[in-house]
Design an enzyme around this catalytic site. Structure first.
Site, PDB file in Angstrom:
ATOM      1  N   GLU A  29       0.810  -1.224   0.000  1.00 37.73           N
ATOM      2  CA  GLU A  29       0.000   0.000   0.000  1.00 37.73           C
ATOM      3  C   GLU A  29       0.837   1.264   0.000  1.00 37.73           C
ATOM      4  O   GLU A  29       0.521   2.260  -0.658  1.00 37.73           O
ATOM      5  CB  GLU A  29      -0.962   0.019   1.199  1.00 37.73           C
ATOM      6  CG  GLU A  29      -2.129  -0.954   1.088  1.00 37.73           C
ATOM      7  CD  GLU A  29      -1.799  -2.342   1.567  1.00 37.73           C
ATOM      8  OE1 GLU A  29      -0.633  -2.594   1.976  1.00 37.73           O
ATOM      9  OE2 GLU A  29      -2.697  -3.211   1.532  1.00 37.73           O
ATOM     10  N   HIS A  33     -10.229  -4.270  10.107  1.00 38.08           N
ATOM     11  CA  HIS A  33     -10.937  -4.197   8.818  1.00 38.08           C
ATOM     12  C   HIS A  33     -12.280  -3.485   8.957  1.00 38.08           C
ATOM     13  O   HIS A  33     -13.194  -3.745   8.182  1.00 38.08           O
ATOM     14  CB  HIS A  33     -11.196  -5.598   8.247  1.00 38.08           C
ATOM     15  CG  HIS A  33      -9.980  -6.303   7.729  1.00 38.08           C
ATOM     16  ND1 HIS A  33      -9.023  -6.813   8.548  1.00 38.08           N
ATOM     17  CD2 HIS A  33      -9.568  -6.558   6.458  1.00 38.08           C
ATOM     18  CE1 HIS A  33      -8.066  -7.388   7.817  1.00 38.08           C
ATOM     19  NE2 HIS A  33      -8.368  -7.235   6.546  1.00 38.08           N
TER      20      HIS A  33
END
Lengths: 322, 328
Positions: B62, B131
């Site tokens: 990322e 998450h």
């Protein structure tokens, strides 16, 4: 010029002029800093000139570069206007960022310079992303990331190398190993080798004498040719030395005197000068005269920049958004 | 113009496809977005239409994805970066905060970063503490980034198109809970300007100023309280940065009472920021203290009994409105 080509006087003198300009500029910044004229911290490139000049002389005008916190040399070697560069370092409105960036944040679209950078390793993803643009748009230009040995312990550098190798991006990674990350020796904080870090991705590596501008230039030419042919990234590991401390004013008590003296004898400007004289491409007096002329020019640049205005308060929020 | 019922997710997909057809410099970069079509099928069909050079599947990196997209944006592409879960923007934060947000300012406009970072946020499906977070306040804190958070399909499409065309880095937060919610989307060109809030329901007694998926909660509460003779106005913030202060203040000055509603954390968050705006600039119009409802300050828990406790609920919001009206 590749390794086997003959050194010509014009080319040799252009390299000499490029390195002397950087040295004169940096020594002027040093004296201005000592006199309290430079806001904040500034990091000098003296000693490492062969890397910026050797690589830049292998590039085309539309090739992009990213630099690091010790970045004035890359800016000048890429064709920056010394007055605007000095003005930015002094925080003046005539600077590249209207005085809001400073020494560690010099960006110039005209010379395709995506910036000196205050984050160690920060320029590596930017250059790799620029190379992604070149590949996606089928452009002929490439991108060069200059970074130090310290950046070789930042994770994002390896993430980028992985993608650059995987996608054969036209990017050249140039690691300037000056042996110190701030005040700490690279050996004390680094497992394995610098070259090995790129080799694991299948990226070709050249380990070169970073004090020899001709060696740097030849290696850069080979790497640039590979990138332009679509063969992907390369890494140059340039062994070099910063003649000053981490920043202007750093007393460098952490450096070994004998080692520093040994490196001082390898000054890239003196080395090239001797070679030019030995090959009868220049004489010592003309080199000395050239150096004095450049030093006088840079002194005038500094005076011009110093006389320029600082930003007005009203400009504080300019260029925040489009 | 004719309207269709489209899911939030497909509305964003339409925006991406239309902008990619119109502008060859628009590329998508992210994990599993290629042949796989995205883990939420949010890029379905784009790989087949535009190919691997414009729908770029990346390794799980990322930090470099965001950083490279910035370099690409500085040199001629218009990347839309997808970070699969909003929790993972933390890995790209240095790139967003120290690079993307500052390039235009530091270069005095010499370079721009026309980049969109889209990411799915919010609680649901027991995905646990790493998450499920809504960290939009983190990026809204940093000058130089634009931050949008659509609540419905039409705005999702219109704001994505505006974000892609914008010259600045735009972080586009999508609530996972909204992905399959359908709403009317007009045929043809539909662009929603960044920096404009919307009054989604008019009312007289209380303004609920809501962000993202919480707009849906606010509308349901407004409907419920209409039966108790409480007239609720709902303001959909839509853009956190730039914040449309005028629309928020105008509403509160009309109703004299405000509840600020967000699914992000309460501490140092969006609700506090908007409440402070109202307190500073509409104090004389207020008949009651500004109230906030946001996620409690705990990691988002996994269990089926605990997870629902961190989502601001209709009951909690209705209770706050009644408290504002003095009818608790």
């Amino acid at each position: 010029m590749t390794t086997n080509e003959k050194l010509t006087g014009d080319f040799g003198l252009s390299l000499y002029r490029g390195m002397v300009t950087i040295r004169a500029f940096e020594e002027r910044v040093r004296s201005l800093s000592a006199a309290g004229q430079v806001p904040g911290l500034t990091h000098l490139y003296s000693g490492q000139e062969a890397v910026a000049v050797g690589v830049s002389s292998a590039l085309q005008p539309d090739d992009a570069i990213t630099s690091h916190h010790r970045g004035h040399g890359h800016c000048l070697a890429s064709g920056a206007d010394p007055v605007r560069l000095m003005a930015e370092i002094l925080g003046r409105t005539a600077g590249y960022g209207l005085g809001r960036g400073g020494s560690m944040h010099i960006l110039d679209p005209a010379t395709r310079n995506l910036g000196t950078n205050g984050i160690v390793g920060g320029g590596v993803p930017l250059a790799t992303g620029a190379a992604l643009t070149a590949k996606t748009l089928h452009a002929s230009w490439l991108a060069v990331a200059f970074f130090g040995d310290g950046a070789m312990n930042q994770g994002i550098v390896f993430e980028c190398m992985n993608m650059a190798a995987l996608w054969k991006l036209p990017v050249l990674y140039v690691c300037e190993n000056n042996h110190y990350g701030e005040f700490t020796r690279i050996d004390d904080v680094t497992a394995g080798t610098l070259a090995g870090r790129a080799a694991v991705f299948g990226i070709p590596v050249a380990e070169i004498d970073g004090m020899d501008v001709l060696a740097v230039h030849a290696a850069a030419q080979d790497a640039v040719a590979r990138a332009r042919e679509g063969q992907g990234p390369s890494l140059l590991v340039c062994d070099t030395w910063r003649f000053s401390g981490h920043h202007a004013g750093d007393k460098q008590s952490y450096k070994d005197d004998a080692e520093a003296k040994n490196w001082a004898a390898k000054c890239p400007i003196e080395t090239l000068g001797r070679r030019l004289v030995a090959n009868k491409l220049a004489d010592a007096d003309s080199l000395s005269a050239l150096r004095k002329t450049i030093e006088a020019d840079i002194a005038a640049v500094a005076e011009q920049a110093r006389a320029m205005p600082e930003p007005a308060s009203a400009s504080l929020e300019d260029h925040l958004h489009g | 113009m004719a309207e269709r019922q489209v899911t939030f997710k497909d509305a964003v997909l339409e925006a991406l496809a239309e902008e990619m057809r119109a502008d060859p410099s628009v590329v998508l970069i992210g994990e599993d977005i290629g042949a796989a079509g995205g883990v939420f099928l949010q890029t379905k069909g784009l790989f087949e239409e535009f190919g691997a050079s414009r729908v770029i599947d990346t390794p799980i990196s990322e930090s470099a994805i965001v950083g490279m997209a910035i370099g690409a944006a500085m040199t001629g592409l218009r990347p839309v970066v997808e970070i699969m879960f909003g929790d993972f923007i933390t890995l790209g934060m240095d790139q967003l905060v120290n690079q993307a947000a500052k390039v235009r300012y530091m270069s005095a406009g010499g370079f721009t970063v026309p980049l969109v970072l889209r990411t799915a946020i919010g609680v649901g499906g027991n995905l646990g503490p790493q998450h499920s977070q809504s960290l939009h306040a983190w990026v809204a804190h940093v000058p130089g980034l634009k931050v949008v958070m659509p609540s419905n399909a039409a705005d999702a499409k219109g704001l994505m198109k505006a974000a892609i065309r914008d010259g600045d880095p735009v972080v586009f937060f999508e609530s996972r809970s909204s992905y399959n919610t359908k709403g009317p989307v007009s045929d043809g060109e539909h662009v929603v300007p960044i920096g404009k809030a919307a009054v989604t329901r008019e009312g007289r007694n209380v303004s609920i100023v809501a962000v993202g998926a919480m707009v849906g909660v606010a509308l349901q509460v407004a409907e419920r309280l209409a039966g108790e003779d409480i007239s609720v106005e709902v303001v959909d913030v839509r853009s956190l940065v730039p914040l449309d202060e005028g629309t928020i203040l105008k509403s509160v000055k009309k109703t004299s009472r405000a509840l600020v509603l967000d699914a992000g954390y309460a501490q140092f968050g969006v609700t506090g920021e908007i409440a402070a705006l109202i307190a500073e600039q509409a104090f004389d119009w207020l008949d009651a203290p500004v109230m906030r409802l946001a996620a409690p300050n705990v990691p988002i828990p996994f269990s089926r009994t605990l997870e629902p406790l961190v989502i601001p609920s209709r009951d909690q919001a209705a209770a706050k409105v009644r408290e504002l009206m003095g009818t608790r």
